[in-house]
Motif scaffolding. Structure first.
Motif, PDB file in Angstrom:
ATOM      1  N   ASP A   1     -50.314   6.201 -51.847  1.00  0.00           N
ATOM      2  CA  ASP A   1     -51.041   6.047 -53.146  1.00  0.00           C
ATOM      3  C   ASP A   1     -50.251   6.156 -54.302  1.00  0.00           C
ATOM      4  N   GLU A   2     -49.502   7.381 -54.097  1.00  0.00           N
ATOM      5  CA  GLU A   2     -48.556   7.920 -55.237  1.00  0.00           C
ATOM      6  C   GLU A   2     -47.614   6.572 -55.395  1.00  0.00           C
ATOM      7  N   ILE A   3     -46.919   5.979 -54.200  1.00  0.00           N
ATOM      8  CA  ILE A   3     -45.950   4.846 -54.424  1.00  0.00           C
ATOM      9  C   ILE A   3     -46.707   3.716 -55.105  1.00  0.00           C
ATOM     10  N   MET A   4     -47.764   3.463 -54.823  1.00  0.00           N
ATOM     11  CA  MET A   4     -48.345   2.261 -55.485  1.00  0.00           C
ATOM     12  C   MET A   4     -48.631   2.583 -56.978  1.00  0.00           C
ATOM     13  N   SER A   5     -49.301   3.680 -57.341  1.00  0.00           N
ATOM     14  CA  SER A   5     -49.476   4.016 -58.794  1.00  0.00           C
ATOM     15  C   SER A   5     -48.416   3.962 -59.564  1.00  0.00           C
ATOM     16  N   SER A   6     -47.099   4.594 -59.027  1.00  0.00           N
ATOM     17  CA  SER A   6     -46.037   4.598 -59.778  1.00  0.00           C
ATOM     18  C   SER A   6     -45.545   3.180 -60.102  1.00  0.00           C
ATOM     19  N   THR A   7     -45.305   2.228 -58.986  1.00  0.00           N
ATOM     20  CA  THR A   7     -45.046   1.092 -59.115  1.00  0.00           C
ATOM     21  C   THR A   7     -45.921  -0.025 -60.217  1.00  0.00           C
ATOM     22  N   ARG A   8     -47.293  -0.033 -59.992  1.00  0.00           N
ATOM     23  CA  ARG A   8     -48.094  -0.412 -60.863  1.00  0.00           C
ATOM     24  C   ARG A   8     -48.052  -0.074 -62.323  1.00  0.00           C
ATOM     25  N   LEU A   9     -47.736   1.147 -62.595  1.00  0.00           N
ATOM     26  CA  LEU A   9     -47.343   1.630 -64.014  1.00  0.00           C
ATOM     27  C   LEU A   9     -46.228   1.069 -64.613  1.00  0.00           C
ATOM     28  N   LEU A  10     -45.054   0.897 -63.775  1.00  0.00           N
ATOM     29  CA  LEU A  10     -43.990   0.105 -64.258  1.00  0.00           C
ATOM     30  C   LEU A  10     -44.252  -1.135 -64.425  1.00  0.00           C
ATOM     31  N   VAL A  11     -44.802  -1.870 -63.664  1.00  0.00           N
ATOM     32  CA  VAL A  11     -45.316  -3.385 -63.720  1.00  0.00           C
ATOM     33  C   VAL A  11     -45.839  -3.581 -65.105  1.00  0.00           C
ATOM     34  N   GLU A  12     -46.802  -2.684 -65.297  1.00  0.00           N
ATOM     35  CA  GLU A  12     -47.768  -2.837 -66.499  1.00  0.00           C
ATOM     36  C   GLU A  12     -46.852  -2.458 -67.557  1.00  0.00           C
ATOM     37  N   GLN A  13     -46.035  -1.575 -67.634  1.00  0.00           N
ATOM     38  CA  GLN A  13     -45.129  -1.034 -68.868  1.00  0.00           C
ATOM     39  C   GLN A  13     -44.292  -2.408 -69.157  1.00  0.00           C
ATOM     40  N   THR A  14     -43.829  -3.023 -68.126  1.00  0.00           N
ATOM     41  CA  THR A  14     -42.776  -4.081 -68.128  1.00  0.00           C
ATOM     42  C   THR A  14     -43.416  -5.329 -68.844  1.00  0.00           C
ATOM     43  N   GLU A  15     -44.807  -5.653 -68.469  1.00  0.00           N
ATOM     44  CA  GLU A  15     -45.494  -6.755 -69.052  1.00  0.00           C
ATOM     45  C   GLU A  15     -45.750  -6.826 -70.455  1.00  0.00           C
ATOM     46  N   ASN A  16     -45.474  -5.671 -71.035  1.00  0.00           N
ATOM     47  CA  ASN A  16     -45.553  -5.380 -72.636  1.00  0.00           C
ATOM     48  C   ASN A  16     -44.361  -5.995 -73.224  1.00  0.00           C
ATOM     49  N   GLY A  17     -43.439  -6.366 -72.559  1.00  0.00           N
ATOM     50  CA  GLY A  17     -42.357  -7.176 -73.179  1.00  0.00           C
ATOM     51  C   GLY A  17     -41.962  -8.697 -72.441  1.00  0.00           C
ATOM     52  N   PRO A  18     -40.746  -8.882 -72.513  1.00  0.00           N
ATOM     53  CA  PRO A  18     -40.432 -10.087 -71.794  1.00  0.00           C
ATOM     54  C   PRO A  18     -40.218  -9.917 -70.315  1.00  0.00           C
ATOM     55  N   ALA A  19     -41.388  -9.905 -69.549  1.00  0.00           N
ATOM     56  CA  ALA A  19     -41.573  -9.595 -68.174  1.00  0.00           C
ATOM     57  C   ALA A  19     -40.968 -10.118 -67.156  1.00  0.00           C
ATOM     58  N   GLY A  20     -40.873 -11.612 -67.541  1.00  0.00           N
ATOM     59  CA  GLY A  20     -40.495 -12.662 -66.530  1.00  0.00           C
ATOM     60  C   GLY A  20     -38.976 -12.283 -65.921  1.00  0.00           C
ATOM     61  N   PRO A  21     -38.105 -12.257 -66.787  1.00  0.00           N
ATOM     62  CA  PRO A  21     -36.558 -11.856 -66.571  1.00  0.00           C
ATOM     63  C   PRO A  21     -36.459 -10.484 -66.030  1.00  0.00           C
ATOM     64  N   ARG A  22     -37.246  -9.525 -66.359  1.00  0.00           N
ATOM     65  CA  ARG A  22     -36.795  -8.218 -65.894  1.00  0.00           C
ATOM     66  C   ARG A  22     -37.406  -8.217 -64.513  1.00  0.00           C
ATOM     67  N   PHE A  23     -38.657  -8.740 -64.280  1.00  0.00           N
ATOM     68  CA  PHE A  23     -39.354  -8.764 -62.846  1.00  0.00           C
ATOM     69  C   PHE A  23     -38.328  -9.203 -61.879  1.00  0.00           C
ATOM     70  N   HIS A  24     -37.719 -10.393 -61.950  1.00  0.00           N
ATOM     71  CA  HIS A  24     -36.955 -11.021 -61.275  1.00  0.00           C
ATOM     72  C   HIS A  24     -35.546 -10.527 -61.082  1.00  0.00           C
ATOM     73  N   ALA A  25     -35.133  -9.704 -62.222  1.00  0.00           N
ATOM     74  CA  ALA A  25     -33.856  -9.054 -61.876  1.00  0.00           C
ATOM     75  C   ALA A  25     -34.146  -7.889 -60.987  1.00  0.00           C
ATOM     76  N   ALA A  26     -35.263  -7.098 -61.319  1.00  0.00           N
ATOM     77  CA  ALA A  26     -35.721  -5.799 -60.457  1.00  0.00           C
ATOM     78  C   ALA A  26     -35.779  -6.387 -58.910  1.00  0.00           C
ATOM     79  N   LEU A  27     -36.521  -7.459 -58.740  1.00  0.00           N
ATOM     80  CA  LEU A  27     -36.672  -7.905 -57.139  1.00  0.00           C
ATOM     81  C   LEU A  27     -35.434  -8.341 -56.676  1.00  0.00           C
ATOM     82  N   SER A  28     -34.421  -9.104 -57.382  1.00  0.00           N
ATOM     83  CA  SER A  28     -33.233  -9.479 -56.985  1.00  0.00           C
ATOM     84  C   SER A  28     -32.365  -8.197 -56.539  1.00  0.00           C
TER      85      SER A  28
END
Length: 735
Positions: free
Chosen positions: A124-151
């Motif tokens: 639960d703690e792991i999921m809640s922390s990653t959800r929050l990071l994803v939500e914060q990223t979506e406030n900006g140019p999310a696509g490149p940042r998501f791709h960079a992190a996953l890569s």
């Protein structure tokens, strides 16, 4: 991003190297009771991340230097009060994520060491922390940042093996992106690193369970992607040989999961390809398929329960496959059934429900199995004979053609009558016992039957609509051939619910009409409610040149009617026949609205029915008149139409137009082909839409069930049928 890059470079120039940090934190760790104040602690954690991000070297080379650093990080999150721990934990992950999600940074794998702070037992703690990071990223140019992190994470998974929690955090990040429906990013980044991920299974070092979970999660999620299979095809044999060479239990489990996933991958891809493309695919990857066949697939891998990633732009990207449209062979005057089954298949809430229920509800098994074969068959057409033996009405002769509207009404009422059955072994050979017609009177609590009034308005006929289907020599048996006085009275129910409780049929197709009759003398009113599963729309007598539309026919159906002359109303308050006004509105709108257009009229002179050839505009969207404060939407969009092609109601042919994923298709028995968007309004006489299917705008269509969601015995049956088909095609071409 340029500013951020400049800051990172500046940080690097002012930070000590890892050796100096390790020496410093070793001294601090020796003083077990000594920890710096909160802000100083956070600053030191940031310094660690910045240092690790520019530290080159393998896990073996850096292991001794990382030990005191990891120990200090664990002390920071485990030796402080809960509220302080949460703040430290969050700031470490925020800083860590700022590096891996920056497209212009190139953080080294050693940065993964900070994930030592994650407790892999606290999902639960792991999921809640990653959800929050994803939500914060979506406030900006999310696509490149998501791709960079996953890569970045995928690179580290292959290169860094001394931090087991890295796999846990990657999987949590993937799940967070799945929850946010970022499938396009998941597909693109995962396919880029799929070879690297699969090669982890062939490394000589032991693989962690968390790492295996990431690899198999990604593979299973990409099981519908031709491109993904193509990228890994050249190394599948090598990985299988490596895993098979180790007799350990862990390697055997890895081998079984990999074989299961790749075998289903082949099945799903071939199921979705056309005949020529199927043969090309199997020829191209014959060596890979042979390698998989040497191992026995169990289809029991837990990863196959994961939903497949499907791109929002699947058609243009070519990453995912559109399911092949399958036709139904006409087995002798069965176009009236074929057309209805095709329309019901694309009523996704209904067909998905039926397929799901076919596992444990015997009376759904026949229709659910038919739907499953239509979705997953590799052939472009299937023979429905064994299914139609059970679905055909008992009084419909096998060698004659009948009316599609009557068949649809029978089919829905048949399954409605079975819904309360408790038989474990359902016997389709026994004649069904129906509950009554598709409309049932719903009485208000305390109201008597005499208070409920029916009118003979032809616009609102409740009898099945006579129609046509079949060959020119087939005469139809119609309800109007029966003496009305010989029919049993309509069954009535005293219920308070708008639809009957527990009925899937009524919850999907059922609506409630509210009829009001107002006396012209005393102004008193009586009300009645009728449950309906279709509306039968008659054509009004209109001046020449005035165009009909589906909406105008609906408006005519619901227009107010004067009850006068021979059709006066028996007013309960006045105690006599009075002139009155009758009006109808919808009290509960159905999820799926079925409209039957009565393209016929009675020729009084010749005592026969003739087909009307009126031009009708078939509205893409329509609306129903409803009672005030109606809770659900009254707007609908069309998605299917059963077409009658013929000049008389005693002859002709039925086929269906359906809309799927924004495209229209013509389902004409065994032939299914794409048609124009406005095909419904470009039909040439004598082709006329007979049954129209509309979906309420607020209803979300569920996706078609995946192959893995089918019952195991049904998967085996479909796979066996597809294998026979492929062998037959190969033999035919070799001859």
């Amino acid at each position: 991003m340029a500013v951020k890059k400049h800051q990172l470079v500046a940080d690097k120039s002012n930070q000590p190297d890892l050796a100096a940090l390790a020496q410093y934190f070793q001294l601090m760790n020796d003083q077990s009771q000594c920890l710096p104040p909160l802000q100083e602690m956070i600053k030191q954690c940031h310094n660690i991340i910045q240092c690790l991000a520019r530290t080159a070297g393998t896990a073996d080379q850096l292991w001794h230097l990382l030990q005191p650093v990891e120990h200090f990080l664990l002390r920071c999150v485990n030796s402080v009060y809960n509220n302080v721990r949460h703040e430290v934990f969050r700031t470490i992950l925020d800083k860590f994520y700022s590096y891996i999600s920056d497209p212009e940074s190139n953080a080294c794998p050693a940065t993964a060491a900070v994930l030592i702070i994650i407790d892999d037992s606290d999902e639960d703690e792991i999921m809640s922390s990653t959800r929050l990071l994803v939500e914060q990223t979506e406030n900006g140019p999310a696509g490149p940042r998501f791709h960079a992190a996953l890569s970045c994470l995928y690179r580290w998974l292959h290169d860094w093996h001394c931090t087991p929690t890295l796999g846990f955090w990657i999987l949590a990040y993937i799940k967070a992106l799945e929850e946010s429906a970022h499938h396009d990013i998941l597909i693109e980044a995962s396919q880029d690193y799929l070879v690297s991920l699969l090669s982890c299974l062939a490394l000589q070092i032991p693989i962690h369970q968390a790492t295996a979970n990431v690899i198999f999660h990604v593979l299973a999620s990409l099981r519908e992607s031709v491109e993904a299979f193509d990228r890994i095809s050249s190394m599948v044999g090598e990985v299988l040989v490596h895993l098979a060479s180790d007799n350990g239990q862990w390697s055997r489990q890895l081998l079984q999961d990999l074989v299961d996933i790749l075998t289903v991958m082949v099945e799903r891809i071939t199921c979705c390809l056309k005949e020529d493309a199927q043969e090309m695919f199997r020829n191209k990857y014959a060596d890979v398929i042979l390698c998989l066949e040497r191992h026995m697939a169990s289809n029991a891998s837990k990863y196959l329960n994961l939903p497949a990633w499907r791109s929002r732009n699947a058609v243009s990207s070519g990453n995912n496959l559109d399911t092949q449209k399958v036709g139904l062979i006409n087995i002798g005057n069965t176009c009236y059934m074929n057309s209805v089954i095709q329309a019901l298949l694309y009523t996704r809430q209904f067909s998905s429900y039926v397929v799901a229920k076919s596992l444990n509800t015997p009376y759904w098994e026949t229709l659910g199995t038919l739907f499953a074969h239509m979705i997953f068959s590799m052939s472009s057409k299937i023979d429905p004979e064994r299914f139609f033996r059970h679905l055909r009405p008992v009084d419909f002769s096998a060698d004659s053609q009948h009316d599609s509207s009557e068949f649809l009404g029978y089919l829905l009422e048949l399954f409605r009558s079975y819904e309360n059955a408790t038989l474990v072994n359902h016997d389709y050979s026994r004649p069904p016992v129906l509950n009554g017609g598709p409309r049932n009177r719903l009485l208000q609590p305390g109201a008597s039957d005499e208070q409920q009034t029916e009118s003979g308005d032809s616009r609102r006929s409740t009898s099945p609509c006579p129609g046509s289907s079949g060959s020119d020599s087939s005469a139809l048996k119609r309800p109007y051939d029966v003496d009305p006085s010989a029919l049993p009275p309509r069954k009535r129910f005293r219920v308070q619910e708008p639809t009957r409780r527990g009925s899937a049929i009524d919850s999907i197709f059922g609506g409630v009409q509210l009829t009001r009759v107002q006396c012209g003398s005393c102004q008193s009113s009586s009300f009645s409610r009728d449950l309906f599963r279709d509306l039968q729309l008659a054509f009004p007598e209109k001046p020449e040149g005035k165009q009909h539309s589906v909406q105008s026919l609906l408006d005519y159906y619901f227009s107010k009617e004067s009850l006068c002359g021979d059709n006066k109303y028996q007013c309960r308050e006045c105690g006599d026949l009075r002139d009155a006004e009758r009006s109808v509105v919808i009290e509960n709108t159905p999820k799926y609205l079925i409209l039957v257009l009565k393209h016929f009229k009675v020729d009084v002179k010749n005592l026969k029915q003739t087909k009307l050839m009126h031009y009708v505009h078939y509205n893409q969207t329509i609306s129903l008149p409803t009672v005030p404060n109606q809770a659900t939407s009254a707007a609908y969009t069309v998605y299917a139409a059963v077409i009658h092609k013929g000049r008389t109601i005693d002859s002709g042919h039925y086929y269906t137009l359906v809309k799927d994923n924004g495209e229209w298709f013509s389902c004409n028995d065994c032939s299914v082909k794409k048609v124009e968007e406005n095909a419904l309004n470009k039909l040439q006489r004598p082709s006329t839409p007979y049954i129209l299917f509309y979906r309420r705008l607020d209803i979300e269509e569920p996706p078609a069930p995946t192959f893995e969601q089918l019952p195991r015995n049904l998967r085996m049956e479909i796979s066996a049928t597809n294998k026979i088909y492929v062998e037959a095609v190969r033999k035919l071409r070799s001859d």
